[in-house]
Design a protein around this motif. Structure first.
Motif, PDB file in Angstrom:
ATOM      1  N   PRO A1496      -6.330   5.787 -35.205  1.00 54.39           N
ATOM      2  CA  PRO A1496      -7.236   6.832 -35.904  1.00 54.39           C
ATOM      3  C   PRO A1496      -7.893   5.939 -36.911  1.00 54.39           C
ATOM      4  O   PRO A1496      -8.626   6.688 -37.770  1.00 54.39           O
ATOM      5  N   GLN A1497      -7.047   5.103 -37.618  1.00 52.29           N
ATOM      6  CA  GLN A1497      -7.439   4.259 -38.645  1.00 52.29           C
ATOM      7  C   GLN A1497      -8.297   3.242 -38.514  1.00 52.29           C
ATOM      8  O   GLN A1497      -7.947   2.288 -37.964  1.00 52.29           O
ATOM      9  N   ALA A1498      -9.418   3.371 -39.221  1.00 50.41           N
ATOM     10  CA  ALA A1498     -10.477   2.050 -38.944  1.00 50.41           C
ATOM     11  C   ALA A1498      -9.996   0.861 -39.459  1.00 50.41           C
ATOM     12  O   ALA A1498     -10.261  -0.461 -38.799  1.00 50.41           O
ATOM     13  N   SER A1499      -9.122   0.853 -40.434  1.00 52.39           N
ATOM     14  CA  SER A1499      -8.648  -0.405 -41.118  1.00 52.39           C
ATOM     15  C   SER A1499      -7.509  -1.118 -39.944  1.00 52.39           C
ATOM     16  O   SER A1499      -7.562  -2.459 -39.593  1.00 52.39           O
ATOM     17  N   VAL A1500      -6.876  -0.305 -39.192  1.00 51.11           N
ATOM     18  CA  VAL A1500      -6.207  -0.819 -38.164  1.00 51.11           C
ATOM     19  C   VAL A1500      -7.006  -1.450 -37.099  1.00 51.11           C
ATOM     20  O   VAL A1500      -6.498  -2.543 -36.458  1.00 51.11           O
ATOM     21  N   ALA A1501      -7.843  -0.764 -36.639  1.00 51.74           N
ATOM     22  CA  ALA A1501      -8.549  -1.091 -35.458  1.00 51.74           C
ATOM     23  C   ALA A1501      -9.387  -2.554 -35.967  1.00 51.74           C
ATOM     24  O   ALA A1501      -9.334  -3.299 -35.048  1.00 51.74           O
ATOM     25  N   SER A1502      -9.672  -2.562 -37.145  1.00 47.75           N
ATOM     26  CA  SER A1502     -10.500  -3.731 -37.662  1.00 47.75           C
ATOM     27  C   SER A1502      -9.506  -5.014 -37.636  1.00 47.75           C
ATOM     28  O   SER A1502      -9.711  -6.099 -36.898  1.00 47.75           O
ATOM     29  N   ALA A1503      -7.937  -4.729 -37.970  1.00 44.10           N
ATOM     30  CA  ALA A1503      -7.172  -5.795 -37.862  1.00 44.10           C
ATOM     31  C   ALA A1503      -6.833  -6.058 -36.511  1.00 44.10           C
ATOM     32  O   ALA A1503      -6.503  -7.397 -36.099  1.00 44.10           O
ATOM     33  N   CYS A1504      -6.775  -5.236 -35.523  1.00 46.79           N
ATOM     34  CA  CYS A1504      -6.500  -5.490 -34.141  1.00 46.79           C
ATOM     35  C   CYS A1504      -7.669  -6.411 -33.628  1.00 46.79           C
ATOM     36  O   CYS A1504      -7.461  -7.310 -32.837  1.00 46.79           O
ATOM     37  N   LYS A1505      -8.821  -6.211 -34.026  1.00 50.54           N
ATOM     38  CA  LYS A1505      -9.965  -6.998 -33.735  1.00 50.54           C
ATOM     39  C   LYS A1505      -9.690  -8.438 -33.927  1.00 50.54           C
ATOM     40  O   LYS A1505      -9.992  -9.355 -33.151  1.00 50.54           O
ATOM     41  N   PHE A1506      -9.432  -8.758 -35.278  1.00 49.16           N
ATOM     42  CA  PHE A1506      -9.050 -10.067 -35.774  1.00 49.16           C
ATOM     43  C   PHE A1506      -7.842 -10.460 -35.262  1.00 49.16           C
ATOM     44  O   PHE A1506      -8.008 -11.672 -34.621  1.00 49.16           O
ATOM     45  N   ALA A1507      -6.862  -9.926 -35.046  1.00 43.33           N
ATOM     46  CA  ALA A1507      -5.578 -10.569 -34.271  1.00 43.33           C
ATOM     47  C   ALA A1507      -6.037 -10.951 -32.740  1.00 43.33           C
ATOM     48  O   ALA A1507      -5.523 -11.693 -32.371  1.00 43.33           O
ATOM     49  N   LEU A1508      -6.604 -10.112 -32.237  1.00 46.04           N
ATOM     50  CA  LEU A1508      -7.071 -10.336 -30.526  1.00 46.04           C
ATOM     51  C   LEU A1508      -7.762 -11.540 -30.524  1.00 46.04           C
ATOM     52  O   LEU A1508      -7.575 -12.483 -29.688  1.00 46.04           O
TER      53      LEU A1508
END
Length: 1631
Positions: A1496-1508
């Motif tokens: 639900p938090q955009a910052s977490v989703a953005s971090a996941c993009k980077f990590a992936l």
């Protein structure tokens, strides 16, 4: 295995069919369909078994299952085996007939299943259905419905069964007693009949081509007998409609003789239903089918029934329609179809019935009849061909109807007639005229809707008529001979004016067609048709209406185009010239709009076009005929003043071109005698006509005007007026006004040399008789005409030698007119015109006396200057041009008078007249006076001629008057004042002997100073005034200095305070620059200014008091500081000013700042007090002495002169104020000051906030500003750092922003600042340690610390603080160490072990699960990883990875974001030997990272993009890397379903062995607390299964998976249940 597995999946889904959410239900059905797509037979078996086992499942859910079965059957009916079909047929049959109660959806769904199977297995379906359709037993209604649906969907398969079905059904009809069942029987019979008719119509494709209509005739008639004789009489409306719907198609299958026999009863019965039903679509449709059947067998019964049919159908068309729904429209179409059938078989009877009804006065009947007539004209053209005259004659009365609905219907009928040749018949012209009449309806009718609200603009009578006329003219070729030249007759009559645009467009099109046909066809034969307008009438009409070109949908362009096309019919010589001149006029109209077009310019263009036309023709007879026609048309424009005014100008132009003077005199006499003098526009038009005519016929024009004044007509008018005394004066004044205007225009237009000889003898003689009038309109005409006469006199080459004997008399009269105008408003141009007249008169000989000139100047100035300022509202737009014109007239008058006395004395006289207005307390009056003064001075300079050197003796007085106005509050006044001073200096140079082209650098500097007066900022304004004074001082003669100063001292009391201050500035500048003669006055002046400091707030008094304080403090600094610190807080404005005075001299400022720093740090910054209970939180209250010292520091530092000292003490001041800010965050004022702060409303008080922290921040800002760190101040302000500094929550961020800005913009100051700040690291106040650590930590993010050799000391200092008792300090230490990554990345490797050790220790800091120190360590590690040596990283790699893994699913968003992003950086930094070891961590983190894309938090989703993106290289899969690159771009939203589908596809293709591990990890997230993640987990699983190969099935524990999905099907969130159902549908892959 397959069947039990599919069964289990199906049963799991079917158990969720009862979900409360409709979306989930639909997804369950979709999943069932997915199972059915892969395994149709097994899925159908599972559904069948489930329905059998769950006999009590509610009907709505059974319906959904049956619908899903129908979907599967529809797609895979060809693949279905016979056994499965049999099972499905039995199930559907059972479901359909399980209950006798009608449940439409449930039974309809079961029926649909049977119908779907019946497309392939019709025999089996029929066998089952017919088993439930036994003779002698009433069938279930759904059985009948199914049979009917089968006949529609599979007519070829069903019709062979119909004979037996009908034979079984007929006995049942009598047994059916319930109306609902009877309705079903009727629907079945309707569909059976329609299927049979379809079968018979396509026998060539039918399986049995031997089937005939006779096969069904007997049974159909038997059914007809029951339906018609028994059921049609029912009281149930639904049954009656069902019966009539069936009778329509059944009538085609009845035996011919039976149909003929039944028609006498059938038709009246059907017609009778119209009275019983509001919804008539089925009745009308069925009636049409019956009529078609009757006509097809040649029935004679129709003749007998025709009247009744026509009456009933006519009533249906005329019935009021309450809505425009598709059903209502369809019903109307069916009724009209019935009329088409009747028109084809009995046209005479139909017209005999219909046409008389056109004569009715009832609106609905007439509109309905017209609709029918239009329809049969179009649909039965052949039958109506010989009836055209009869039909045309019947339209006589409808043409007279005034109802809008009737009109609209009539226009539509005429349109149909035009297409079918009716208008070519005798009487067709009447129809054309009717269309034109409707085009001429006033446009305002568009805004008047009818009573029923249906008359919208797009469907209005006028709009429809315009479209009809154009379409008929352009698309119906047979109408050309009807419309040409007939439409020309409508151009000139006034009643058709509103139709001119469509008329002209149609005529242009027709004319062009005629031209293509040949010259003879185009030329109009006027002698054959007396009603056609003559060429002169046409030319006049089209030219005049073009004067208002955008009226009536752009009639100007349309009229000109028609005029251009008709040139050969107007005059044979005009064609070539109009080809070149007309396009320019049309192009001008295209370039403008109604808002941008200047009517005056457009009229002038048309008059030029007319003059050019007359020149080309050069035929006096033709011109005289044209002028006669123009005069003849004048009464036609009585209601259009603008057009009539233009027509007068056209008449004047035409008469001017005429050579026959008798004709000219005759027309002028008629115009004067017939004019409507009470109309203002007509007065103007007649005057223009006379003026234009006088260009060529001056003598004749003046003679006719004189004759008219002497004529019986004029005297009779006066005598008649005398009978009505109330209006006699008014009407007579109107006539006089017009005659005076005529004389004025004659004088203005006629040749100047001829006019001069006629002025006093002929022209002015008439005017002098009218000067005693009080009528404003007559006054205006007099003044306007006098202006024109005087201008004409001045324009003459003989004006200088002409002695105007009545000049003074006229000037006096003009001044009386001016003084009579209201002083408080400007409504009429009388002032302007009168002043213009005076201007022209002044230039004539003889010269006015001095007193007369004074009266003129005074009166005109008062008339204009005293007017109130122009309003800003709506009225300003209309008054502003009049005001500006009036001011211009006043300028012209004053310059004309000045030109008569071009001496310093003459200039002084003018300025003396303006002086009271220059000093006026009202700004608008000053602005006007300065504007006039500037104009006069500029004129004086431009016309200055000095023959001998004489002194400009009044220069000082004049400069002293204008110079202070350079600071006036009105910007325009300031600009004009500079211009006046500039002109005066050049006048002085002129009187000194310099030529006019001399360029003086000093005086020219004034022009560059003008820009400084634009800005209203007082500092800039008075600095500019100082510079202006310097210029004056350099150019002012010594003998003028005293008078200048005396004049300026008087300005100190000026009502405009700005001017008063400007006087002070300029006086001081002049004293400094030019002399010490007034030096002894300084003490007295300072004394006065100090007294004013106590009594007033005037700014120019303050410097004297400040200077005194400075002298006192130079001798007694500590005493002054102590005394001022004892002043009550908050400091008032006087105290603040005195503090700032202490910063005048550097040595004094150093002492003051030292004392203030000592007093600020001597006492504790705050004391803690508990307000209420002992256990409550203690409030921090500021101590008084440090607070006062802080406020004083702000005032001293605010003084610009303190800058030098501030630079010397910068480090001490900066650190002291920063720590003062830190220890006052959240600190309150003492109670006694809180009350004063709330009550502080005195204007003498400082506006600054007394809050302790805000005071410290203000002082720090002042320090930065004064210490040359403006960029630091601005940068922190832009980032919102000052507000953060003041708040407890944002204090650290504010300190960091301040440190960052210092590093960026004040680097050289940092070594000393850091040295001073390090000394405070051991402060007893934790907040001060936090502030200093935050500042030092942020410095490490800048490379400047490396350049300044501060890196090592800062690292050592911060590392030592890792053991600080404050967690905040430890956290900030880690942040500072991590900042090296951005500030000095090249130094990271050198300090790698030290940094890594610190960060890892931070991960293990404390026992709290959500330690902020650990969070800071993760963030810091992420920043440092890319920069440390690989061997330093290896030591901590696995430990860090394992330590951060639990944070992936932390409840706190910051921890999830930081840990996931750090995981990405660990992947990015991992190389070499550790890649294989780390691959395990990548695989383990893949599922969490993918699922948290839905976090639900955009910052977490953005971090996941980077990590992936960082993880994917370790997987060594190019396709997967490409997919990640495509979908996971930063800043771009992810289509999660599409991305996950693609990812799973590549994972299963390249890593099939990971299936089990990925699925099991997903199962963990089935229990996630985040809804979107919990929904994403089953979706992930579903996509994995979708792309896995069947041989990977052993990796998955299907039992566990299905059980988990079953639990998700009970999840409270519908979206989760939906995804679970979708995934269950995909598990068919492992079947």
């Amino acid at each position: 295995m397959t069947r039990p597995y599919i069964k289990k999946l199906s049963f799991t889904l079917l158990d969720s069919i009862t979900d409360k959410d409709p979306v989930v239900q639909e997804q369950v059905c979709s999943a069932l369909c997915s199972l059915g797509e892969a395994r149709p037979a097994e899925t159908l078996h599972a559904c069948e078994e489930y329905l059998r086992q769950h006999d009590k499942l509610a009907h709505p859910y059974r319906t959904k299952i049956l619908r899903a079965m129908e979907t599967v059957l529809s797609s895979h009916i060809q693949e279905l085996d016979k056994d499965t079909a049999g099972i499905v047929i039995l199930l559907a049959s059972s479901e359909m007939t399980k209950t006798k109660e009608l449940d439409c959806d449930w039974q309809q769904a079961a029926s649909s299943v049977l119908v779907a199977v019946g497309k392939q297995f019709i025999n089996q379906v029929m066998e089952e259905v017919l088993n439930r359709f036994q003779p002698g037993v009433l069938p279930h209604p759904s059985v009948l419905h199914t049979l009917a649906s089968l006949s529609v969907s599979n007519a070829f398969g069903m019709v062979p069964f119909l004979p037996s079905i009908l034979s079984t059904m007929l006995p049942m009809l009598g047994m059916a007693k319930q109306d609902a069942l009877r309705v079903v029987f009727c629907c079945a019979l309707q569909h059976f009949s329609e299927s049979t008719l379809e079968y018979l119509a396509n026998l060539d494709q039918a399986p049995d081509p031997t089937v005939r209509k006779d096969t069904f005739a007997a049974d159909i008639f038997g059914a007809y007998d029951i339906l018609f004789h028994h059921w049609l009489q029912s009281r149930d409306a639904k049954l009656r409609l069902a019966v009539v719907a069936a009778l329509g198609p059944m009538s085609h299958l009845l035996p011919n003789e039976k149909l003929e026999e039944q028609l006498p009863k059938l038709l009246p019965a059907v017609l009778g239903l119209y009275k019983k039903h509001a919804e008539t679509f089925q009745i009308s449709k069925s009636l049409g089918q019956i009529l078609e059947a009757a006509v097809s067998v040649g029935s004679r019964t129709l003749e007998v029934q025709l009247d009744a049919l026509l009456v009933a159908l006519h009533a249906q068309i005329c019935v009021p329609v309450e809505s425009s729904s598709p059903l209502v429209m369809s019903s109307q179409k069916e009724v009209l179809r019935c009329f088409t059938v009747l028109a084809c078989c009995s046209p005479d009877r139909l017209l005999a019935f219909l046409l008389p009804r056109l004569d009715t006065s009832n609106e609905r009947l007439r509109v309905g009849s017209l609709q029918i007539l239009r329809h049969i004209i179009n649909s039965a053209a052949a039958q109506m061909e010989i009836k055209k005259p009869f039909i045309l004659s019947s339209m006589r009365l409808p043409l007279l109807d005034t109802n809008n609905k009737v009109k609209r219907a009539v226009v539509q009928v005429i349109s149909a007639m035009a297409h079918h040749g009716y208008l070519e018949q005798p009487g067709g012209e009447v129809m054309v005229e009717y269309i034109v009449q409707q085009c001429a309806l006033p446009p305002e009718e568009l805004e008047k809707p009818g009573l029923d609200g249906e008359d919208l603009a797009s469907d209005s009578v006028r709009a429809i008529s315009i479209r009809t006329l154009y379409l008929v003219s352009t698309t119906v070729d047979r109408m050309n001979s009807v419309l040409w030249p007939y439409l020309l007759e409508f151009l000139t009559p006034v009643r058709f004016t509103a139709a001119l645009t469509p008329l002209c467009r149609s005529l242009v099109h027709l004319a062009l067609k005629r031209q293509e046909a040949g010259a003879d066809a185009f030329l109009v034969q006027y002698n054959l048709n007396a009603n056609l307008p003559s060429p002169f009438a046409m030319t006049t009409r089209l030219l005049v209406v073009s004067s208002n070109p955008y009226l009536g949908d752009g009639r100007g362009a349309a009229s000109l185009r028609l005029l251009k096309v008709m040139h050969r019919n107007i005059h044979p010589l005009l064609g070539q010239r109009w080809e070149t001149t007309m396009p320019g006029l049309l192009e001008y109209l295209d370039e403008h709009t109604e808002e941008t077009l200047s009517l005056k310019e457009w009229e002038e263009k048309l008059l030029v076009f007319l003059r050019d036309t007359l020149t080309v023709v050069s035929d006096n007879t033709w011109i005289c005929q044209l002028s006669q026609e123009m005069c003849k048309q004048l009464p036609s424009y009585n209601g259009a003043p603008q057009e009539k005014n233009f027509l007068y100008k056209c008449i004047g132009t035409t008469l001017g071109a005429a050579s026959n003077k008798e004709v000219v005199r005759k027309h002028l006499r008629e115009l004067l005698e017939t004019a409507r003098y009470q109309e203002e526009a007509e007065q103007e038009g007649l005057a223009c006509c006379c003026g234009i005519c006088a260009i060529a016929h001056l003598e004749d024009t003046l003679t006719q005007l004189e004759d008219f004044v002497r004529s019986d007509m004029f005297r009779k008018t006066i005598s008649i007026f005398s009978i009505f005394k109330d209006r006699s004066e008014h009407e007579l004044e109107k006539m006089k006004s017009c005659l005076i205007l005529c004389y004025g225009h004659v004088a203005a237009q006629a040749p100047c040399e001829l006019v001069l000889a006629k002025v006093e003898s002929d022209i002015l003689r008439c005017m002098f008789q009218c000067f005693n009038t009080k009528d404003p309109a007559l006054k205006l005409c007099l003044v306007q005409s006098l202006c024109m006469v005087c201008q004409a006199m001045c324009s003459s080459t003989q004006a200088s030698s002409f002695q105007f004997s009545r000049k003074a008399e006229l000037v006096t009269q003009m001044m009386e007119f001016i003084r009579a105008e209201p002083p408080d408003c400007l409504r009429t141009p009388i002032r302007k015109k009168a002043m213009l007249a005076c201007t022209y008169l002044v230039n004539l000989e003889p010269v006015l006396e001095e007193q007369a000139q004074t009266d003129v100047i005074h009166g005109c100035l008062h008339s204009v200057m005293a007017l109130p300022p122009e309003p800003d509202g709506e009225d300003s737009t209309c008054q502003e041009p009049l005001y500006l014109d009036t001011v211009c007239a006043l300028e012209d008058l004053l310059t004309s008078l000045l030109q008569r006395n071009m001496t310093p004395q003459g200039l002084q006289i003018m300025v003396e007249h303006l002086s009271p207005w220059i000093k006026s307390p009202r700004g608008h009056e000053r602005a006007r006076a300065l504007g006039l003064s500037a104009c006069l001075l500029q004129f004086f300079w431009e016309h200055l001629h000095v023959s001998t050197l004489v002194p400009f003796h009044n220069l000082g007085l004049l400069v002293g008057l204008f110079a202070p106005r350079c600071a006036d509050t009105w910007p325009t006044t300031r600009q004009e004042a500079v211009g006046c001073v500039y002109s005066l200096l050049y006048l002085q140079l002129g009187y000194e002997g310099f030529s006019q082209d001399h360029h003086d650098d000093v005086a020219e500097r004034l022009l560059t100073l003008k820009d400084g007066l634009v800005n209203p900022d007082p500092t800039i304004l008075f600095h500019t005034c100082h510079s202006i004074a310097q210029v004056i001082a350099k150019r002012l003669p010594s003998d003028q200095l005293i008078s200048l100063l005396l004049t300026m001292f008087e300005s100190l009391g000026d009502p405009d305070k700005n001017c008063s201050r400007a006087s002070t500035v300029m006086i001081n500048c002049l004293l400094k620059e030019r002399g010490n003669v007034l030096l002894e006055k300084v003490p007295e002046i300072v004394s006065v200014l100090r007294a004013k400091l106590r009594d007033t707030q005037e700014e120019h008094i303050l410097p004297a008091a400040q200077h005194s304080v400075y002298l006192l403090a130079s001798q007694h600094c500590e005493a002054v500081v102590s005394s001022l610190l004892g002043s009550p807080l908050p400091f008032d404005s006087h105290t603040c000013a005195l503090w700032r005075a202490l910063a005048v001299e550097p040595s004094l400022t150093t002492q003051v700042l030292g004392l203030l720093l000592e007093k600020m740090s001597r006492d504790v910054p705050f004391k803690e007090s508990r307000t209420f209970l002992l256990g409550s939180t203690a409030d921090r209250v500021a101590t008084l002495l440090p607070l006062s010292a802080t406020c004083a520091l702000y005032e001293v530092l605010s003084a610009p002169s303190s800058g030098t000292v501030v630079l010397e003490l910068y480090p001490q001041l900066f650190v002291a104020l920063l720590l003062r800010v830190s220890c006052t965050v959240g600190v309150q004022l003492p109670r006694n000051l809180q009350g004063k702060e709330r009550r502080n409303t005195s204007p003498a008080k400082s506006a600054r906030n007394l809050d302790p922290c805000s005071s410290a921040v203000d002082a720090l800002q002042a320090l930065l500003l004064r210490g040359g760190s403006q960029d630091v101040l601005r940068c922190v302000e832009l980032e919102g750092g000052w507000e953060l500094l003041r708040s407890s929550a944002g204090h650290e961020d504010g300190v960091a922003q301040l440190a960052s800005s210092m590093a960026k913009y004040a680097g050289p100051r940092l070594p000393l600042v850091v040295k001073a700040l390090v000394c405070t690291q051991s402060s007893v106040y934790e907040i001060q340690r936090v502030t200093s650590t935050a500042f030092l930590a942020e410095l490490l993010s800048s490379n400047v610390v490396n350049d300044l050799m501060l890196l090592e000391p800062l690292l050592d200092n911060l590392t030592a603080r890792l053991k600080d008792s404050s967690a905040s300090v430890r956290r900030l230490v880690l942040r500072g160490l991590a900042n090296i990554a951005s500030g000095s990345p090249d130094k990271v490797q050198a300090h790698g072990p030290q940094l890594m050790t610190a960060m890892v220790s931070g991960l293990d800091d404390g026992d709290e699960p959500h330690s902020l120190v650990a969070l800071e360590a993760m963030v810091g590690l992420a920043r440092l990883l890319d920069l440390v040596e690989p061997q330093d990283l290896r030591v901590v790699l696995l430990h860090t990875t394992i330590r951060i893994r639990p944070f992936f699913d932390s409840e706190k968003v910051e921890f999830r974001t930081a840990s996931i992003r750090l995981f990405g950086h660990l992947n990015k930094a991992c190389h070499g030997d550790y890649e294989d070891i780390f691959l395990e961590q990548v695989v383990g983190g893949l599922v969490p990272l993918l699922l948290h894309l839905r976090d639900p938090q955009a910052s977490v989703a953005s971090a996941c993009k980077f990590a992936l993106c960082m993880c994917v290289p370790h997987l060594e899969c190019a396709e997967l890397a490409a997919a990640f690159h495509k979908y996971l771009q930063e800043g771009r939203s992810v289509h999660f379903g599409e991305f996950l589908n693609s990812t799973c596809k590549h994972l299963m293709h390249h890593f099939p062995d990971l299936l089990g591990r990925l699925v099991s990890t997903n199962l963990f997230y089935f229990k996630s607390s985040w809804d979107d993640v919990r929904a994403a987990a089953p979706m992930f699983t579903g996509f994995l299964v979708l792309h896995a190969e069947p041989e990977q099935k052993p990796q998955v524990d299907l039992e566990q998976l299905i059980a988990a999905l079953q639990l998700l099907l009970k999840d409270p969130v519908p979206g989760v249940r939906e995804k679970a159902a979708e995934t269950l549908g995909r598990l068919v892959k492992f079947a």
